[in-house]
Enzyme design. Structure first.
Site, PDB file in Angstrom:
ATOM      1  N   ILE A  30       0.879  -1.362  -0.287  1.00 33.86           N
ATOM      2  CA  ILE A  30       0.003   0.338   0.516  1.00 33.86           C
ATOM      3  C   ILE A  30       0.975   1.254   0.063  1.00 33.86           C
ATOM      4  CG2 ILE A  30       0.020   0.082   2.415  1.00 33.86           C
ATOM      5  CD1 ILE A  30      -3.033   0.363  -0.132  1.00 33.86           C
ATOM      6  N   GLU A  88       8.306  -3.267   9.761  1.00 35.26           N
ATOM      7  CA  GLU A  88       7.338  -2.808  10.234  1.00 35.26           C
ATOM      8  C   GLU A  88       6.285  -4.180  11.129  1.00 35.26           C
ATOM      9  OE1 GLU A  88       5.941   0.205   8.015  1.00 35.26           O
ATOM     10  OE2 GLU A  88       3.692  -0.564   7.753  1.00 35.26           O
ATOM     11  N   HIS A  93       7.897 -11.921   5.620  1.00 33.08           N
ATOM     12  CA  HIS A  93       7.244 -11.359   3.835  1.00 33.08           C
ATOM     13  C   HIS A  93       8.561 -11.065   3.088  1.00 33.08           C
ATOM     14  CE1 HIS A  93       6.995  -7.843   6.275  1.00 33.08           C
ATOM     15  NE2 HIS A  93       7.411  -7.201   4.952  1.00 33.08           N
ATOM     16  N   HIS A  95       9.164  -8.920  -0.428  1.00 35.44           N
ATOM     17  CA  HIS A  95       9.041  -7.644  -1.272  1.00 35.44           C
ATOM     18  C   HIS A  95       9.424  -7.947  -2.734  1.00 35.44           C
ATOM     19  CE1 HIS A  95       8.126  -4.338   1.779  1.00 35.44           C
ATOM     20  NE2 HIS A  95       9.054  -5.503   2.532  1.00 35.44           N
TER      21      HIS A  95
HETATM   22  P1  AMP Z   1       8.214  -3.962   6.823  1.00 38.35           P
HETATM   23  O1  AMP Z   1       7.937  -5.192   7.723  1.00 38.35           O
HETATM   24  O2  AMP Z   1       9.830  -3.218   7.314  1.00 38.35           O
HETATM   25  O3  AMP Z   1       8.752  -5.370   5.453  1.00 38.35           O
HETATM   26  O4  AMP Z   1       7.109  -3.825   6.266  1.00 38.35           O
HETATM   27  C1  AMP Z   1       6.020  -3.744   5.884  1.00 38.35           C
HETATM   28  C2  AMP Z   1       5.625  -3.770   4.342  1.00 38.35           C
HETATM   29  O5  AMP Z   1       3.815  -3.567   4.530  1.00 38.35           O
HETATM   30  C3  AMP Z   1       5.623  -1.722   4.394  1.00 38.35           C
HETATM   31  O6  AMP Z   1       6.198  -1.832   2.985  1.00 38.35           O
HETATM   32  C4  AMP Z   1       4.130  -1.189   4.534  1.00 38.35           C
HETATM   33  O7  AMP Z   1       3.801  -0.145   3.039  1.00 38.35           O
HETATM   34  C5  AMP Z   1       3.415  -2.925   3.768  1.00 38.35           C
HETATM   35  N1  AMP Z   1       2.172  -2.689   4.658  1.00 38.35           N
HETATM   36  C6  AMP Z   1       1.709  -2.298   5.882  1.00 38.35           C
HETATM   37  N2  AMP Z   1       0.064  -2.659   5.725  1.00 38.35           N
HETATM   38  C7  AMP Z   1      -0.281  -2.868   4.642  1.00 38.35           C
HETATM   39  C8  AMP Z   1      -1.643  -3.277   4.212  1.00 38.35           C
HETATM   40  N3  AMP Z   1      -2.897  -3.016   4.347  1.00 38.35           N
HETATM   41  N4  AMP Z   1      -1.594  -3.213   2.542  1.00 38.35           N
HETATM   42  C9  AMP Z   1      -0.493  -3.624   2.063  1.00 38.35           C
HETATM   43  N5  AMP Z   1       0.943  -3.020   2.603  1.00 38.35           N
HETATM   44  C10 AMP Z   1       0.559  -3.404   3.785  1.00 38.35           C
END
Ligand code: AMP
Length: 131
Positions: A30, A88, A93, A95
């Protein structure tokens, strides 16, 4: 409590879904670094990617191998970069990000702001390019 990604997988929170199989789920990030930035998540909620058992880790990597070419066909780019952060969201996951240069994988850069119709069109395009 379920992670935000588990809630997405369960359909409790909306997402721009790309694909799913028995054990993995893909949807657009997002806050994308680039158009087509996609997250791949194991349905089983495990915090750290490298704590996944070998079978699920392998399934997730094979899932990435299926999704990446579809992103590449949809978004003009040199190739698809892959990154693991997890700083975060404590649900493992990967990317997948369309890139042209090393700077395109700099997660400290400001993220793109896309509108709903842009996200929807990207997700539909990637889905249409899946083999
Ligand atoms: P990280 O945990 O550092 O790999 O980052 C988590 C990723 O999840 C970030 O790039 C956010 O933009 C993404 N993210 C968090 N919430 C959502 C959501 N509801 N839908 C899509 N992406 C998300």
């Amino acid at each position: 409590m379920d992670s935000i990604f588990t809630r997405i997988i369960k359909g409790e929170i909306p997402s721009y879904k790309i694909a799913e199989n028995d054990c993995c789920f893909a949807f657009l990030d997002i806050n994308p670094l680039a158009k087509g930035h996609t997250l791949l998540v194991p349905k089983k909620e495990v915090d750290y990617l490298f704590d996944l058992d070998n079978a699920l880790y392998t399934e997730l990597m094979l899932f990435a191998k299926k999704i990446a070419p579809a992103i590449e066909k949809t978004v003009p780019c040199e190739r698809i970069g892959m990154a693991v952060l997890g700083l975060e969201v404590p649900h493992a996951h990967i990317h997948l990000v369309p890139i042209r240069s090393i700077a395109d994988l700099d997660f400290s850069k400001p993220k793109l702001k896309l509108c709903e119709s842009e996200f929807s069109a990207l997700a539909a395009g990637i889905r249409a390019n899946l083999d």
